[in-house]
Structure formats: C-alpha cells, structure tokens
Write a protein that holds these residues in place. Structure first.
Motif, PDB file in Angstrom:
ATOM      1  N   PRO A  23      54.534  43.602  47.603  1.00 31.71           N
ATOM      2  CA  PRO A  23      54.166  43.269  46.227  1.00 31.71           C
ATOM      3  C   PRO A  23      52.746  43.740  45.911  1.00 31.71           C
ATOM      4  O   PRO A  23      51.860  43.658  46.766  1.00 31.71           O
ATOM      5  N   ASP A  24      52.568  44.244  44.704  1.00 25.48           N
ATOM      6  CA  ASP A  24      51.265  44.705  44.203  1.00 25.48           C
ATOM      7  C   ASP A  24      50.860  46.101  44.636  1.00 25.48           C
ATOM      8  O   ASP A  24      49.790  46.575  44.269  1.00 25.48           O
ATOM      9  N   ALA A  25      51.705  46.767  45.428  1.00 19.86           N
ATOM     10  CA  ALA A  25      51.354  48.137  45.814  1.00 19.86           C
ATOM     11  C   ALA A  25      51.509  49.075  44.620  1.00 19.86           C
ATOM     12  O   ALA A  25      50.958  50.177  44.609  1.00 19.86           O
ATOM     13  N   GLY A  26      52.276  48.630  43.607  1.00 15.09           N
ATOM     14  CA  GLY A  26      52.395  49.446  42.391  1.00 15.09           C
ATOM     15  C   GLY A  26      53.809  49.927  42.100  1.00 15.09           C
ATOM     16  O   GLY A  26      53.998  50.929  41.412  1.00 15.09           O
ATOM     17  N   LYS A  27      54.798  49.200  42.593  1.00 14.68           N
ATOM     18  CA  LYS A  27      56.191  49.643  42.407  1.00 14.68           C
ATOM     19  C   LYS A  27      56.586  49.692  40.932  1.00 14.68           C
ATOM     20  O   LYS A  27      57.173  50.674  40.480  1.00 14.68           O
ATOM     21  N   SER A  28      56.248  48.644  40.189  1.00 10.63           N
ATOM     22  CA  SER A  28      56.607  48.648  38.765  1.00 10.63           C
ATOM     23  C   SER A  28      55.879  49.776  38.053  1.00 10.63           C
ATOM     24  O   SER A  28      56.453  50.478  37.220  1.00 10.63           O
ATOM     25  N   THR A  29      54.610  49.944  38.381  1.00 10.01           N
ATOM     26  CA  THR A  29      53.814  50.997  37.738  1.00 10.01           C
ATOM     27  C   THR A  29      54.403  52.368  38.053  1.00 10.01           C
ATOM     28  O   THR A  29      54.527  53.222  37.177  1.00 10.01           O
ATOM     29  N   LEU A  30      54.782  52.567  39.302  1.00  9.00           N
ATOM     30  CA  LEU A  30      55.356  53.859  39.692  1.00  9.00           C
ATOM     31  C   LEU A  30      56.695  54.091  38.986  1.00  9.00           C
ATOM     32  O   LEU A  30      56.972  55.192  38.519  1.00  9.00           O
ATOM     33  N   GLY A  49      58.547  44.091  32.617  1.00  5.75           N
ATOM     34  CA  GLY A  49      57.576  43.391  31.800  1.00  5.75           C
ATOM     35  C   GLY A  49      56.740  42.474  32.637  1.00  5.75           C
ATOM     36  O   GLY A  49      57.170  41.415  33.055  1.00  5.75           O
ATOM     37  N   LYS A  50      55.556  42.891  32.924  1.00  5.05           N
ATOM     38  CA  LYS A  50      54.628  41.960  33.544  1.00  5.05           C
ATOM     39  C   LYS A  50      53.685  41.523  32.439  1.00  5.05           C
ATOM     40  O   LYS A  50      53.691  42.080  31.345  1.00  5.05           O
ATOM     41  N   ALA A  51      52.845  40.570  32.739  1.00  4.20           N
ATOM     42  CA  ALA A  51      51.937  40.052  31.712  1.00  4.20           C
ATOM     43  C   ALA A  51      51.246  41.206  30.992  1.00  4.20           C
ATOM     44  O   ALA A  51      50.749  42.119  31.622  1.00  4.20           O
ATOM     45  N   GLY A  52      51.233  41.150  29.708  1.00  2.00           N
ATOM     46  CA  GLY A  52      50.483  42.142  28.947  1.00  2.00           C
ATOM     47  C   GLY A  52      51.219  43.446  28.715  1.00  2.00           C
ATOM     48  O   GLY A  52      50.758  44.298  28.001  1.00  2.00           O
ATOM     49  N   ARG A  53      52.374  43.624  29.357  1.00  2.00           N
ATOM     50  CA  ARG A  53      53.091  44.860  29.107  1.00  2.00           C
ATOM     51  C   ARG A  53      54.236  44.592  28.142  1.00  2.00           C
ATOM     52  O   ARG A  53      54.716  43.488  28.011  1.00  2.00           O
ATOM     53  N   ARG A  54      54.652  45.662  27.526  1.00  2.00           N
ATOM     54  CA  ARG A  54      55.690  45.527  26.520  1.00  2.00           C
ATOM     55  C   ARG A  54      57.070  45.529  27.197  1.00  2.00           C
ATOM     56  O   ARG A  54      57.303  46.228  28.153  1.00  2.00           O
ATOM     57  N   TRP A 145      45.036  56.181  44.625  1.00  2.00           N
ATOM     58  CA  TRP A 145      43.967  57.034  45.136  1.00  2.00           C
ATOM     59  C   TRP A 145      42.821  57.138  44.136  1.00  2.00           C
ATOM     60  O   TRP A 145      41.776  57.712  44.392  1.00  2.00           O
ATOM     61  N   ASP A 146      42.991  56.597  42.949  1.00  3.15           N
ATOM     62  CA  ASP A 146      41.921  56.628  41.945  1.00  3.15           C
ATOM     63  C   ASP A 146      40.886  55.543  42.189  1.00  3.15           C
ATOM     64  O   ASP A 146      39.933  55.421  41.443  1.00  3.15           O
ATOM     65  N   ARG A 147      41.114  54.725  43.192  1.00  3.40           N
ATOM     66  CA  ARG A 147      40.068  53.740  43.464  1.00  3.40           C
ATOM     67  C   ARG A 147      39.771  53.662  44.957  1.00  3.40           C
ATOM     68  O   ARG A 147      40.581  54.124  45.769  1.00  3.40           O
ATOM     69  N   ALA A 256      48.179  58.495  42.088  1.00  2.71           N
ATOM     70  CA  ALA A 256      47.791  57.258  41.421  1.00  2.71           C
ATOM     71  C   ALA A 256      48.794  57.038  40.289  1.00  2.71           C
ATOM     72  O   ALA A 256      48.734  57.722  39.264  1.00  2.71           O
ATOM     73  N   ALA A 257      49.716  56.119  40.547  1.00  2.00           N
ATOM     74  CA  ALA A 257      50.806  55.906  39.586  1.00  2.00           C
ATOM     75  C   ALA A 257      50.261  55.513  38.218  1.00  2.00           C
ATOM     76  O   ALA A 257      50.773  55.946  37.187  1.00  2.00           O
ATOM     77  N   LEU A 258      49.184  54.731  38.226  1.00  2.70           N
ATOM     78  CA  LEU A 258      48.653  54.197  36.972  1.00  2.70           C
ATOM     79  C   LEU A 258      48.170  55.302  36.041  1.00  2.70           C
ATOM     80  O   LEU A 258      48.301  55.202  34.824  1.00  2.70           O
TER      81      LEU A 258
HETATM   82  P1  G4P Z   1      54.321  45.815  42.169  1.00  3.25           P
HETATM   83  O1  G4P Z   1      55.398  46.103  41.172  1.00  3.25           O
HETATM   84  O2  G4P Z   1      54.427  46.627  43.415  1.00  3.25           O
HETATM   85  O3  G4P Z   1      54.109  44.378  42.476  1.00  3.25           O
HETATM   86  O4  G4P Z   1      52.928  46.305  41.550  1.00  3.25           O
HETATM   87  P2  G4P Z   1      52.498  46.644  40.061  1.00  3.25           P
HETATM   88  O5  G4P Z   1      53.094  47.916  39.614  1.00  3.25           O
HETATM   89  O6  G4P Z   1      52.651  45.464  39.209  1.00  3.25           O
HETATM   90  O7  G4P Z   1      50.976  46.925  40.329  1.00  3.25           O
HETATM   91  C1  G4P Z   1      50.096  45.950  40.878  1.00  3.25           C
HETATM   92  C2  G4P Z   1      48.709  46.169  40.348  1.00  3.25           C
HETATM   93  O8  G4P Z   1      48.231  47.434  40.809  1.00  3.25           O
HETATM   94  C3  G4P Z   1      48.643  46.229  38.831  1.00  3.25           C
HETATM   95  O9  G4P Z   1      47.413  45.695  38.405  1.00  3.25           O
HETATM   96  C4  G4P Z   1      48.663  47.715  38.546  1.00  3.25           C
HETATM   97  O10 G4P Z   1      48.066  48.052  37.322  1.00  3.25           O
HETATM   98  C5  G4P Z   1      47.846  48.226  39.710  1.00  3.25           C
HETATM   99  N1  G4P Z   1      48.141  49.638  40.022  1.00  3.25           N
HETATM  100  C6  G4P Z   1      49.339  50.215  40.235  1.00  3.25           C
HETATM  101  N2  G4P Z   1      49.208  51.528  40.481  1.00  3.25           N
HETATM  102  C7  G4P Z   1      47.880  51.796  40.429  1.00  3.25           C
HETATM  103  C8  G4P Z   1      47.098  52.988  40.597  1.00  3.25           C
HETATM  104  O11 G4P Z   1      47.586  54.075  40.836  1.00  3.25           O
HETATM  105  N3  G4P Z   1      45.759  52.824  40.483  1.00  3.25           N
HETATM  106  C9  G4P Z   1      45.173  51.634  40.213  1.00  3.25           C
HETATM  107  N4  G4P Z   1      43.851  51.595  40.130  1.00  3.25           N
HETATM  108  N5  G4P Z   1      45.871  50.506  40.037  1.00  3.25           N
HETATM  109  C10 G4P Z   1      47.205  50.584  40.149  1.00  3.25           C
HETATM  110  P3  G4P Z   1      47.267  44.210  37.878  1.00  3.25           P
HETATM  111  O12 G4P Z   1      45.900  44.104  37.347  1.00  3.25           O
HETATM  112  O13 G4P Z   1      47.676  43.258  38.952  1.00  3.25           O
HETATM  113  O14 G4P Z   1      48.376  44.064  36.787  1.00  3.25           O
HETATM  114  P4  G4P Z   1      48.447  44.612  35.307  1.00  3.25           P
HETATM  115  O15 G4P Z   1      47.946  43.510  34.484  1.00  3.25           O
HETATM  116  O16 G4P Z   1      47.639  45.850  35.256  1.00  3.25           O
HETATM  117  O17 G4P Z   1      49.891  44.867  35.116  1.00  3.25           O
END
Ligand code: G4P
Length: 531
Positions: A23-30, A49-54, A145-147, A256-258
């Motif tokens: 959890p939190d590795a970024g699966k939803s974002t990816l 839909g996580k908090a703040g997303r549509r 990788w952006d952070r 960096a999925a984000l």
């Molecule tokens: P999950 O489904 O694996 O649990 O992870 P999720 O995509 O919700 O991502 C967990 C947190 O990591 C989110 O931040 C998300 O924005 C961030 N994140 C995902 N990919 C990247 C990336 O490539 N770079 C950076 N810097 N952050 C990334 P959050 O603050 O917990 O949630 P949110 O309010 O942004 O949704």
C-alpha cells in the motif's frame, strides 16, 4: 479470416496483467497514469477515488472509502498501439490477500511496483511469492523517482538478494532520485527527457535526445548514469527473454507515476515483453488450446457493486475461444447451462455491455448466482481448470444473528458471503448452523461481513472471536482423534467439505503432532502473516 485464426490473432494482441505492490507505493496513481497515457481517461482521478480525487470506483461500501482501501477490484481495458491491455486491480490491503491470489490466477504477467525510497516491502514480497508459485513473469517498475530515494543500483541489488530475481534494467534514470532529468534507454542509449506536468494531471511531454546531445545538456547527471550503466554491463544485467518468462529475471523500468514519467515506456514494455495469453492447463494438466471453443475461469464474484441493482457479478477470464454475448455456456461444477445475456465490462463506475471477447479479456457476468471463484465455464468441449486454493485462515469468529426473528436472512447472507469467497464458513455438529464459525485470513474480512450482513441482508450479526490462529487440514480419522484433545477443534469447510483442524497456537499444534506422529495435519497455503 476464419473464426479460429481470428481467435489466435486477437489473443496475440492481448496483454493481461495486475500490479502488485505494498500500500502507498502508488498503484492507484500508476493505474490512472497508464489509463491516462493510453487516453482512456482525460484527467487523473477517474479510476480510483481516494480523498480529493474525482470519481470512485467502488462506492458499494462505506468502509472502503473511510479506510481508503479498495476491496472491489476494477478491471480496466484499453487499447494501446495495436494491442488490447487488460489491467486487473488487486485489493490494496493484505487482509484481502485471498482475493488478490484469485486475481493473480487470471493474469499472464505482473508489474511489481516499488517505491524508490522503500524498495521491497512486506506486502510486495508476499505477492511476489504468489507470482513465483504460479510462474507469473514479473516486470518491475521503480516508482517515485521524482523525490529523494535510494540508489538505483542498491535497489536492484535488494531485488536480487531478497527474492533471487535477476534484475535486467530496460531504462535507467538520469539524475538521482529527487533530481530526475529523464530516462536512458539501455538498448539504444537514447535519452528521453520529460517535461514536468502539474501533479500528473495531464500526460507529460517527452523529448528524445541522442547520447551526444544528452551529454551536452545534462553533463553531470549523464556521466553518472553512464558509469552505472557500464557497471551493469560488467555484471551482465542484459535482457534475456527466456529468463523473464521463466520467472528467473525481471525487466526493470524507472519512473514517477504521479508525473507520468516512464509510464508510456512501461506500456511499451508490456506490449513488447509481456506474454500474450497462452493455452491454460486444465485440472488434468492438459493445455486448452486458444482456438478451441470458449472456456473461462471465474476468479471473482462480487455482489452489491451497484446499489441500485442488487446483482451479483462473476468476473470471468476468457481462456480460449471467442465469447459472444448471449451464448449459453456450461457451468463445469454443476453441468448446468449458464446464459450470458448480461455481459459487462466494469470500468470505475461505468459499465458497458460486452458483445464479444477473446482470450485474456475479462467479462463480468451479471446474475451469476451459481458461480463461485475458481469455477470453469465452457462451450461445447468440456473442460475444468484447477481450483484456486483457499488460504489458511488465521482469524476465527462465531457468527450469530443479532435478531433471532431474522434467521432466514441471516442464513441467506452467510451463504452468499461464503459462495463469493468473502469469508470461509466452517461448521460442526457441535456448533450447529445457527452459529457458524467464520474464518478469515485477515481481520478486515470480518468488517466486510458485519457491514454487508446489516446493510445488504438486513441481518445484523454479532461476531464472537475464537482464540484459534493456526489451521491444518486433516481427515476423518484425525477429526475423531482430535475431538478428544483440548485447545483444538475440527471444523468442516462448507465450500468444499475440507476438514480443518484449528489450534490455539503453533506450540499446541507441535505438542499434538509429537504425541500423534501419524496424524494427518497438512499445511494450507499461507495468506497473511508467515512468510
Ligand atoms: P496505492 O494505490 O499503492 O496505495 O498508492 P497511491 O497511488 O494512492 O499513492 C500513494 C501516495 O504516493 C499518494 O500520495 C500519491 O500521490 C503518491 N505517489 C504515487 N506515485 C508517485 C510518484 O511517482 N511520485 C510522488 N512524489 N508521489 C507519488 P498521498 O499524498 O498519500 O495521496 P493523495 O492525496 O496524493 O492521493
């Protein structure tokens, strides 16, 4: 083109995979970024839909939203290049590992998603073990990788040392974690430079530079990246398709999925490297050729996905043949006909009717009352795929209807949750059917039971925890003997009649095993805790 060679051609275009991660590795974002890149959605946030997303995928249960976890898996299908990508979502929480296991029974490849700052985390390791057991080829995507994070070489070393999977980088980051400039293509030496996008809200632009230009424009970072790549060459990290398909080695990509970095490259890797559907082995170990009549595996059954329709949907992975809505299939477990008039694709909250589908595709069949996870459906030539194993439960509770007048609803609800595989239902003559034992891999499963029993079936339950934590499979003889021992109980699993001996702890199990060395006490696949 005749119908059968069309099936083979369509199957070749499919890539069916799931993302495994902690959890939190970024699966939803990816997931969003992949869909965004393939232009399925025009703004990040439409899938999950996580908090703040549509948008919300699965608002069928308040609990999901409150806890920010996804229990209901979304299936995302999109076209990319001349391929069709099926991305199966897996529940994010370890307590639902049994569901995840079922999803992994329906994919041909997995993407192991790592957080660049954290590397391999416990849930990733567990899911990777499932992939290894099932022989699923794994691609690795190092995210965020952006952070600031760890060194790329150190992360690769961790993958190799911890799980014995040889990393084969396909791209390499230019700039340390937190100072990402772009990615080098290991095969060609070309540099893909990314322009920033605000919070990943749109697809990022990529500029491709040849090595000389890259060296000029990013002097410092480029040299460092080249040194690392030279080192990789020395240790022999070259790409080997056989080893990837055999699950011995993993192609590694960075990004960096984000902000969309490396996401398109990951899609290309899926198309170019990940396997297309192959003939699935049946219960006898015989492959079912792709171009034979239809066969499919039910890997998930989900009720209440849409509150306005109290329906129950079975997700079926097409294994062979061409699916056509309306066709009548046979349910292998009962030999009964199953009509497929209501066939749907589920994408976020949207549902669309599926008219046809091919191997690798996922079809949601509505009104699937009789289907259970692991069941086979077929047309014409009979086939049955191997059952999906149930995990060893580690949490147990006695369920009782809170309202004695609603026993019928209570029984109906328990039956349904049992057949969906939400929970394992165990019984014994001593306890009776008024108070079955519910067994779970993780305690959150009980919360799902409580909430669905009250909301969906109008039969609130009380759950009284039992102190058992270790499960072994036994036989009739063992059951008889164990009935006379303390701190152990034998219960029958309703779904398949298996006799499960449950012990208060592993020391009790060991004592009994020493006392009765000939007793049958077989371990079941482990779900949550032990690795
Ligand atoms: P999950 O489904 O694996 O649990 O992870 P999720 O995509 O919700 O991502 C967990 C947190 O990591 C989110 O931040 C998300 O924005 C961030 N994140 C995902 N990919 C990247 C990336 O490539 N770079 C950076 N810097 N952050 C990334 P959050 O603050 O917990 O949630 P949110 O309010 O942004 O949704």
């Amino acid at each position: 083109m005749d119908q059968l060679s069309r099936v083979s051609n369509e199957a070749q275009r499919r890539r069916t995979f799931a993302v495994i991660s902690h959890p939190d590795a970024g699966k939803s974002t990816l997931t969003e970024a992949l869909a965004l890149h393939a232009e399925v959605i025009d703004e990040a946030g439409a899938v999950h839909g996580k908090a703040g997303r549509r948008g919300v995928t699965s608002d069928w249960m308040e609990m999901e939203r409150k806890r920010g976890i996804s229990i209901t898996s979304a299936v995302l299908q999109f076209a990319y290049r001349d391929h069709v990508i099926n991305l199966l979502d897996t529940p994010g929480h370890g307590d639902f590992s049994e569901d995840t296991y079922r999803v992994l029974a329906a994919v041909d490849a997995a993407v192991m998603l790592l957080d660049a700052a954290k590397g391999l985390e416990p849930q990733t390791l567990k899911l990777f073990d499932v992939c290894r057991t099932r022989g699923i080829p794994v691609l690795t995507f190092v995210n965020k990788w952006d952070r600031p994070g760890r060194e790329a070489l150190e992360l690769l070393d961790e993958v190799e040392q911890t799980i014995g999977l040889r990393p084969m980088p396909v791209t390499w980051p230019v700039g340390r974690a937190g100072e990402l400039r772009g990615l080098v293509e290991i095969g060609t030496g070309q540099f893909a430079r990314y322009s920033r996008t605000a919070g990943g809200a749109t697809r990022g632009d990529v500029e491709v530079l040849d090595p000389e230009q890259a060296a000029e424009q990013e002097p410092e970072h480029w040299v460092a990246a080249q040194e690392e790549i030279a080192l990789l060459r020395e240790i022999g990290a070259g790409y080997d398709e056989k080893e990837f398909l055999a699950g011995i080695a993993t192609p590694v990509l960075f990004g960096a999925a984000l902000s969309g970095v490396g996401v398109g490259r990951l899609l290309d890797a899926l198309v170019e490297l990940a396997p297309a559907p192959e003939p699935r082995l049946d219960a006898e170990g015989e492959p079912r050729p792709l171009d034979t009549p239809l066969s499919g595996l039910v890997f998930k059954v989900q009720a209440g996905m849409d509150r306005s329709h109290r329906d129950r949907m079975a997700f079926v992975r097409i294994c062979s043949g061409r699916f056509e809505r309306g066709m009548v299939l046979t349910h292998a477990a009962t030999k009964r006909p199953f009509a497929t008039k209501y066939a749907q694709a589920v994408f976020g909250q949207q549902r669309t009717t599926v008219e046809e589908a091919f191997p690798g595709d996922i079809v949601g069949l509505v009104n699937a009352g009789a289907l259970r996870p692991g069941d086979t459906l077929y047309e014409a030539a009979p086939v049955e795929f191997p059952a999906i194993p149930s995990f060893a439960p580690e949490h147990f509770s006695v369920a009782r209807g809170a309202d004695a007048g609603r026993f019928k609803q209570f029984r109906r609800g328990i039956d349904q949750l049992d057949s969906e595989g939400v929970i394992q239902v165990l019984r014994s003559d001593l306890r009776g059917d008024q108070s079955p034992v519910l067994a779970a891999v993780g305690p959150l499963q009980f919360e799902v039971v409580s909430s669905r029993m009250a909301d969906e079936f109008g039969a609130p339950v009380t759950l009284e925890p039992l102190s058992y934590s270790v499960t072994r499979r036994t036989d009739a003889e063992g059951a008889e003997l164990l009935a006379r021992q303390a701190e152990v109980e034998v219960l029958e699993r309703r779904a398949d009649g298996a006799l499960l001996a449950v012990f208060v702890n592993k020391w009790r199990l060991e004592t009994i095993r020493r006392k009765f060395p000939d007793l049958t006490l077989d371990p079941l696949p482990a779900g949550s805790t032990d690795r």
